[in-house]
Design a protein around this motif. Structure first.
Motif, short mmCIF file in Angstrom:
data_model
loop_
_atom_site.label_atom_id
_atom_site.label_comp_id
_atom_site.label_asym_id
_atom_site.label_seq_id
_atom_site.Cartn_x
_atom_site.Cartn_y
_atom_site.Cartn_z
N ILE A 1 0.84 -1.21 0.00
CA ILE A 1 0.00 0.00 0.00
C ILE A 1 0.87 1.26 0.00
CG2 ILE A 1 -1.69 1.32 1.34
CD1 ILE A 1 -2.86 -1.36 2.26
N ALA A 2 1.97 1.22 0.75
CA ALA A 2 2.87 2.37 0.80
C ALA A 2 3.43 2.71 -0.58
CB ALA A 2 4.01 2.11 1.78
N SER A 3 3.74 1.69 -1.38
CA SER A 3 4.28 1.94 -2.72
C SER A 3 3.26 2.65 -3.60
CB SER A 3 4.73 0.62 -3.37
OG SER A 3 3.61 -0.18 -3.72
N ILE A 4 1.98 2.30 -3.44
CA ILE A 4 0.92 2.95 -4.22
C ILE A 4 0.76 4.40 -3.78
CG2 ILE A 4 -1.55 2.94 -4.75
CD1 ILE A 4 -1.52 -0.08 -4.49
N ILE A 5 0.76 4.63 -2.48
CA ILE A 5 0.59 5.99 -1.95
C ILE A 5 1.72 6.90 -2.43
CG2 ILE A 5 0.59 7.38 0.15
CD1 ILE A 5 -0.86 5.07 1.53
N ILE A 6 2.95 6.39 -2.43
CA ILE A 6 4.10 7.18 -2.88
C ILE A 6 3.95 7.52 -4.36
CG2 ILE A 6 6.57 7.05 -3.40
CD1 ILE A 6 6.92 5.59 -0.73
N ALA A 7 3.53 6.55 -5.17
CA ALA A 7 3.37 6.79 -6.61
C ALA A 7 2.30 7.84 -6.87
CB ALA A 7 3.01 5.49 -7.32
N VAL A 8 1.17 7.75 -6.18
CA VAL A 8 0.09 8.72 -6.36
C VAL A 8 0.51 10.11 -5.88
CG1 VAL A 8 -2.25 9.34 -5.62
CG2 VAL A 8 -1.73 6.98 -6.26
N ALA A 9 1.24 10.16 -4.76
CA ALA A 9 1.70 11.45 -4.24
C ALA A 9 2.66 12.13 -5.21
CB ALA A 9 2.38 11.25 -2.89
N ALA A 10 3.60 11.37 -5.76
CA ALA A 10 4.57 11.94 -6.71
C ALA A 10 3.86 12.49 -7.95
CB ALA A 10 5.59 10.88 -7.10
N THR A 11 2.90 11.73 -8.45
CA THR A 11 2.17 12.17 -9.64
C THR A 11 1.35 13.42 -9.35
OG1 THR A 11 1.99 9.85 -10.31
CG2 THR A 11 0.56 11.41 -11.43
N SER A 12 0.72 13.46 -8.19
CA SER A 12 -0.11 14.61 -7.82
C SER A 12 0.72 15.88 -7.73
CB SER A 12 -0.81 14.34 -6.48
OG SER A 12 -1.63 13.19 -6.56
N ILE A 13 1.94 15.78 -7.19
CA ILE A 13 2.81 16.94 -7.05
C ILE A 13 3.19 17.50 -8.42
CG2 ILE A 13 5.11 17.69 -6.33
CD1 ILE A 13 4.81 15.78 -3.93
N ILE A 14 3.56 16.62 -9.35
CA ILE A 14 3.93 17.06 -10.70
C ILE A 14 2.73 17.69 -11.40
CG2 ILE A 14 4.70 16.30 -12.98
CD1 ILE A 14 6.32 14.12 -11.57
N TRP A 15 1.57 17.04 -11.30
CA TRP A 15 0.37 17.54 -11.97
C TRP A 15 -0.05 18.90 -11.39
CZ3 TRP A 15 -4.68 18.58 -10.32
CH2 TRP A 15 -5.60 18.78 -11.33
N ALA A 16 -0.02 19.01 -10.06
CA ALA A 16 -0.43 20.27 -9.42
C ALA A 16 0.53 21.40 -9.79
CB ALA A 16 -0.48 20.10 -7.90
N GLY A 17 1.83 21.14 -9.76
CA GLY A 17 2.81 22.16 -10.12
C GLY A 17 2.66 22.62 -11.56
N MET A 18 2.38 21.67 -12.44
CA MET A 18 2.21 21.99 -13.85
C MET A 18 0.98 22.87 -14.08
SD MET A 18 2.21 19.26 -17.00
CE MET A 18 0.64 18.53 -16.51
#
Length: 333
Positions: free
Chosen positions: A286-303
């Motif tokens: 579950i932690a691996s999924i949360i990290i992947a979603v968090a990383a994607t969200s940061i890039i998308w939000a910044g963009m």
């Protein structure tokens, strides 16, 4: 141990060769089909280079047994985490490195519509795949697996229909296996792609087998080992292809190759896990999924907030990737 290390070097060389052959071949293949950069990067390159870990996952989960199942689930979950974190980090480093040497600018010129769609699709679909682990009845999980497959089919259709038909013949280098031909034959392009995929799959399997053998000596959890180790081999082609395209200032291809693979890895491979395993995910999974979603969200939000993609926002993925082994070995043990 010496033999295993030597075979690791051989496998990495095979994957490196496959990445160069595939990058060159898939650009010509897309050109011959008159496809836009979005379709080439997000679909053709992404699916092709995702085949090694998909093959490993299928073989592992079908083989049966708890250890094999753990390796399969680890391969399924490790790929999205590494793509959304370490692959993006390496791409950001490549942009900064090539700009420092004067080979390109520091600004990332990417089709934001294509990249934004990929990132949104990824974190929505991957969260749905995670939700399947909390559904107690198997038919409910199967329904989610089917939904993931249908969603990816819709994504493929939208990508092909929305991609620009514009091609850039003058930007293409000669096909490696037919260097004297101004426009290579389609059968030679396909042959080169098959050779590349052969080296890719063979190199990835050789790498995985020897890393598993070496790591077995230190007795790591099969799932944790697979999450951390497997993508190093199976996702290496994506990272090498993206560095090549960043150097050539083909940013949409570079990032689309990664984001397209992320969509594939958040839908097709989790569906395989849902269909062939109980899909009971432990805290490390579950932690691996949360990290992947968090990383994607940061890039998308910044963009979206800054209306541009900064290479520095891609570097955050490196920190998030490092957080996983810290969590597993520091807080869980």
């Amino acid at each position: 141990m010496t033999l295993a290390i030597s075979l690791l070097v051989v496998s990495l060389a095979a994957i490196l060769l496959a990445a160069e052959l595939f990058t060159n071949g898939i650009e010509w293949f897309g050109h011959r089909l008159r496809l836009g950069e979005g379709a080439v990067g997000s679909i053709l390159a992404a699916v092709g280079t995702a085949l090694p870990e998909t093959t490993i996952a299928i073989v592992a989960v079908i083989a049966g047994g708890q250890a094999h199942t753990d390796v399969g689930i680890g391969a399924i979950l490790g790929a999205p985490m590494m793509l959304s974190t370490l692959a993006m980090f390496i791409t950001g480093i490549a942009v900064l490195g090539f700009s420092a040497s004067g080979r390109r600018s520091r600004e990332v010129h990417v089709n934001y519509k294509i990249l934004g769609r990929d990132l949104r699709t990824f974190f929505v679909v991957y969260l749905i795949a995670l939700s399947a682990a909390f559904i107690p009845v198997r038919w409910g999980r199967i329904c989610i697996g089917v939904f993931l497959l249908v969603t990816y089919a819709y994504y493929v259709r939208r990508t092909f229909t929305s991609s620009s038909k514009k091609t850039h013949e003058h930007e293409l280098g000669p096909l490696h296996l037919q260097r004297k031909a101004p426009v290579p034959r389609l059968r030679m392009i396909i042959f080169q792609l098959l050779v590349a995929l052969g080296f890719m799959v063979g190199g990835a399997k050789l790498f995985l087998n020897n890393v598993t053998y070496i790591a077995g000596v230190i007795k790591l959890s099969p799932l944790v080992l697979s999450v951390i180790i497997t993508p190093i081999a199976t996702e290496l082609p994506e990272k090498l292809n993206s560095i090549i395209w960043i150097r050539q200032k083909k940013d949409t291809l570079a990032l689309g190759n990664i984001s397209g693979a992320m969509v594939f890895q958040s839908s097709i491979t989790p569906a395989i896990g849902i269909f062939f395993t109980s899909w009971m995910l432990n805290p490390e999974a579950i932690a691996s999924i949360i990290i992947a979603v968090a990383a994607t969200s940061i890039i998308w939000a910044g963009m979206n907030l800054r209306k541009r993609l900064s290479p520095y926002s891609l570097l955050i993925g490196g920190l998030l990737y490092a957080a996983y082994p810290i969590y597993v070995f520091g807080f869980r043990h």
